[in-house]
Design a protein around this motif. Sequence first.
Motif, PDB file in Angstrom:
ATOM      1  N   SER A 149       4.997  -8.551   1.822  1.00 20.72           N
ATOM      2  CA  SER A 149       5.487  -8.833   0.478  1.00 20.72           C
ATOM      3  C   SER A 149       4.368  -8.820  -0.553  1.00 20.72           C
ATOM      4  CB  SER A 149       6.195 -10.183   0.454  1.00 20.72           C
ATOM      5  OG  SER A 149       5.281 -11.232   0.749  1.00 20.72           O
ATOM      6  N   TYR A 150       3.173  -9.180  -0.123  1.00 25.61           N
ATOM      7  CA  TYR A 150       2.044  -9.241  -1.074  1.00 25.61           C
ATOM      8  C   TYR A 150       1.206  -7.961  -1.049  1.00 25.61           C
ATOM      9  CZ  TYR A 150      -1.772 -11.208  -3.796  1.00 25.61           C
ATOM     10  OH  TYR A 150      -2.707 -11.440  -4.786  1.00 25.61           O
ATOM     11  N   PHE A 151       1.012  -7.398   0.140  1.00 24.04           N
ATOM     12  CA  PHE A 151       0.076  -6.284   0.292  1.00 24.04           C
ATOM     13  C   PHE A 151       0.729  -4.903   0.318  1.00 24.04           C
ATOM     14  CE2 PHE A 151      -2.186  -9.907   2.198  1.00 24.04           C
ATOM     15  CZ  PHE A 151      -3.381  -9.848   1.476  1.00 24.04           C
ATOM     16  N   ARG A 152       2.048  -4.842   0.446  1.00 25.38           N
ATOM     17  CA  ARG A 152       2.707  -3.546   0.617  1.00 25.38           C
ATOM     18  C   ARG A 152       2.520  -2.634  -0.590  1.00 25.38           C
ATOM     19  NH1 ARG A 152       9.240  -2.646   0.716  1.00 25.38           N
ATOM     20  NH2 ARG A 152       9.252  -0.432   1.208  1.00 25.38           N
ATOM     21  N   SER A 153       2.772  -3.162  -1.772  1.00 23.10           N
ATOM     22  CA  SER A 153       2.722  -2.345  -2.982  1.00 23.10           C
ATOM     23  C   SER A 153       1.377  -2.473  -3.689  1.00 23.10           C
ATOM     24  CB  SER A 153       3.846  -2.761  -3.934  1.00 23.10           C
ATOM     25  OG  SER A 153       3.728  -2.085  -5.172  1.00 23.10           O
ATOM     26  N   SER A 154       0.924  -1.371  -4.234  1.00 22.09           N
ATOM     27  CA  SER A 154      -0.307  -1.388  -5.030  1.00 22.09           C
ATOM     28  C   SER A 154       0.008  -1.333  -6.521  1.00 22.09           C
ATOM     29  CB  SER A 154      -1.197  -0.186  -4.648  1.00 22.09           C
ATOM     30  OG  SER A 154      -0.506   1.030  -4.913  1.00 22.09           O
ATOM     31  N   ASP A 155       1.312  -1.375  -6.835  1.00 26.49           N
ATOM     32  CA  ASP A 155       1.753  -1.228  -8.227  1.00 26.49           C
ATOM     33  C   ASP A 155       2.035  -2.596  -8.846  1.00 26.49           C
ATOM     34  OD1 ASP A 155       2.817  -0.505 -10.642  1.00 26.49           O
ATOM     35  OD2 ASP A 155       4.221   0.971  -9.835  1.00 26.49           O
ATOM     36  N   ASN A 156       1.021  -3.186  -9.430  1.00 26.60           N
ATOM     37  CA  ASN A 156       1.200  -4.487 -10.074  1.00 26.60           C
ATOM     38  C   ASN A 156       2.062  -4.385 -11.326  1.00 26.60           C
ATOM     39  OD1 ASN A 156      -0.292  -5.865  -8.166  1.00 26.60           O
ATOM     40  ND2 ASN A 156      -2.215  -5.675  -9.285  1.00 26.60           N
ATOM     41  N   GLY A 157       2.025  -3.221 -11.941  1.00 26.95           N
ATOM     42  CA  GLY A 157       2.853  -3.006 -13.123  1.00 26.95           C
ATOM     43  C   GLY A 157       4.331  -3.095 -12.774  1.00 26.95           C
ATOM     44  N   ASN A 158       4.698  -2.556 -11.609  1.00 30.48           N
ATOM     45  CA  ASN A 158       6.094  -2.607 -11.158  1.00 30.48           C
ATOM     46  C   ASN A 158       6.516  -4.045 -10.896  1.00 30.48           C
ATOM     47  OD1 ASN A 158       8.551  -1.139  -9.986  1.00 30.48           O
ATOM     48  ND2 ASN A 158       7.933  -2.412  -8.257  1.00 30.48           N
ATOM     49  N   LEU A 159       5.601  -4.846 -10.342  1.00 28.64           N
ATOM     50  CA  LEU A 159       5.880  -6.253 -10.093  1.00 28.64           C
ATOM     51  C   LEU A 159       6.198  -6.975 -11.399  1.00 28.64           C
ATOM     52  CD1 LEU A 159       5.913  -8.855  -8.401  1.00 28.64           C
ATOM     53  CD2 LEU A 159       3.410  -8.923  -8.612  1.00 28.64           C
ATOM     54  N   GLU A 160       5.387  -6.748 -12.406  1.00 25.07           N
ATOM     55  CA  GLU A 160       5.614  -7.390 -13.700  1.00 25.07           C
ATOM     56  C   GLU A 160       6.939  -6.951 -14.315  1.00 25.07           C
ATOM     57  OE1 GLU A 160       1.648  -8.487 -15.975  1.00 25.07           O
ATOM     58  OE2 GLU A 160       1.631  -6.357 -15.424  1.00 25.07           O
ATOM     59  N   LYS A 161       7.252  -5.673 -14.172  1.00 27.59           N
ATOM     60  CA  LYS A 161       8.512  -5.158 -14.720  1.00 27.59           C
ATOM     61  C   LYS A 161       9.714  -5.777 -14.017  1.00 27.59           C
ATOM     62  CE  LYS A 161       6.605  -0.656 -16.096  1.00 27.59           C
ATOM     63  NZ  LYS A 161       6.550   0.789 -15.756  1.00 27.59           N
ATOM     64  N   ASN A 162       9.612  -5.957 -12.686  1.00 25.64           N
ATOM     65  CA  ASN A 162      10.708  -6.579 -11.940  1.00 25.64           C
ATOM     66  C   ASN A 162      10.932  -8.023 -12.380  1.00 25.64           C
ATOM     67  OD1 ASN A 162      12.017  -4.778 -10.137  1.00 25.64           O
ATOM     68  ND2 ASN A 162      10.227  -4.760  -8.792  1.00 25.64           N
ATOM     69  N   ILE A 163       9.846  -8.748 -12.587  1.00 20.65           N
ATOM     70  CA  ILE A 163       9.958 -10.140 -13.035  1.00 20.65           C
ATOM     71  C   ILE A 163      10.625 -10.192 -14.412  1.00 20.65           C
ATOM     72  CG2 ILE A 163       8.644 -12.164 -13.794  1.00 20.65           C
ATOM     73  CD1 ILE A 163       6.597 -11.485 -11.603  1.00 20.65           C
ATOM     74  N   LYS A 164      10.184  -9.321 -15.300  1.00 20.07           N
ATOM     75  CA  LYS A 164      10.753  -9.277 -16.648  1.00 20.07           C
ATOM     76  C   LYS A 164      12.237  -8.906 -16.597  1.00 20.07           C
ATOM     77  CE  LYS A 164      10.013  -7.167 -21.203  1.00 20.07           C
ATOM     78  NZ  LYS A 164       9.190  -6.199 -21.983  1.00 20.07           N
ATOM     79  N   PHE A 165      12.588  -7.947 -15.736  1.00 19.24           N
ATOM     80  CA  PHE A 165      13.978  -7.509 -15.611  1.00 19.24           C
ATOM     81  C   PHE A 165      14.859  -8.635 -15.077  1.00 19.24           C
ATOM     82  CE2 PHE A 165      17.225  -5.551 -12.740  1.00 19.24           C
ATOM     83  CZ  PHE A 165      18.074  -5.092 -13.741  1.00 19.24           C
ATOM     84  N   LEU A 166      14.398  -9.323 -14.037  1.00 17.81           N
ATOM     85  CA  LEU A 166      15.190 -10.405 -13.454  1.00 17.81           C
ATOM     86  C   LEU A 166      15.350 -11.569 -14.435  1.00 17.81           C
ATOM     87  CD1 LEU A 166      13.810 -10.375  -9.788  1.00 17.81           C
ATOM     88  CD2 LEU A 166      16.019  -9.536 -10.593  1.00 17.81           C
ATOM     89  N   CYS A 167      14.319 -11.808 -15.218  1.00 16.15           N
ATOM     90  CA  CYS A 167      14.415 -12.850 -16.254  1.00 16.15           C
ATOM     91  C   CYS A 167      15.461 -12.470 -17.306  1.00 16.15           C
ATOM     92  CB  CYS A 167      13.067 -13.074 -16.932  1.00 16.15           C
ATOM     93  SG  CYS A 167      11.878 -13.978 -15.917  1.00 16.15           S
TER      94      CYS A 167
END
Length: 382
Positions: A149-167
């Motif tokens: 869950s932490y190391f799989r993706s190298s796309d931190n931008g995608n993580l931020e976008k997902n958080i913003k979308f879920l919010c």
Amino acid sequence: MAARLAAQIMQMYLCRTRVPDLPKWFPSAQLKISYLRMCTSSHNDSTGTIQKPENTVLLNNLTVLGVDIMMARRRQPGVLRKVITNEEGVAEFLRSKGANRETIASIISRYPRAITRSFCHLEERWQIWRSIFNTDSEIVSVIERSPESYFRSSDNGNLEKNIKFLCSLGLTSKDLHRILTTAPRTFSNSLELNKQMVKLLRSLGVSLGDKDPDAFVKRIITKNAYILLRSTKRIKTNVDFFTEALKPSNSELIKLLQGHGAEVLDLSSDYMKRNFKNISEQLQLLGCTAEEVKKFFLDYPPAFYASFEKLSNKINCLLESDINIKQLLKKPRILEFSANNLKNRIEELERIGYDFKKHGVTILDSSRRRFEAKLEKLNEEG
């Protein structure tokens, strides 16, 4: 002309593939081409099986860190052949966040790709997670349970976008905390994948006549954190199954999906179909009507995934104690207790002369503390 062209093509292939020179006595272009194909094929087959050797320096470093090399080799063997890795940096990073030696070794053993991440990437990702979690130790606990869950993706931008979308769906920090704790891979999904699931759920709410489709989506996600990890096809199949098997009204289906039904929405439809068939047949043999079977599943969705054998044993345990099936249908949630638990409670109640036919089975559907308090009160009254 054709023979000359064939010879030129052959020469080009020979230069590119480095196969042995052709014997001068080959009688025809066609035979030469056949020979060329054979050599090229054997060349490709042999090079296809050659792999780079494992990095011995890396293996030594991982051994020093306590990593289970055999497990790492089974999980992601290609990582052990990499020339450039960051195992010491990753170990130091995790150590600085409070992880002990055993935790670090376990994380790398189960997800070796972790050692390919840079310090800057890891720190940036940590700060994003820290915006949801209160402490570093909480994050370490999640990573220890699910390194991917932490190391799989190298796309931190995608993580931020997902958080913003879920919010944007109305999910609170508490909701995000629970999702990241229980189903952290949700945030490694591509944003588009999560949007597709939300679109499906929203359109489902609209089709059922829900007055607030966005709230409908939010309630389902908060009830089942794993739903965003499943395919839209599975969810649609399960909704179709509920509709076909139970034939609920729109309002009944909305209530099911927003309630405990959301908890089973991501399960295998084949498994649920088998359970539904077996339990329905048992209930009908006990004299239940089709409408009563429907109500049972609407009131107690866990029946879709509970072990049929265990559920059947619990029902039989209750029936053997002069509790009739109609009483059970009114309080199906007593089936959440184990058969032994139910048996012990029934025995305690029978010792004081408790009459289930007169007083019902509600007393069985209570916490241990509440049950003991009621039992003590009944003893005093008796």
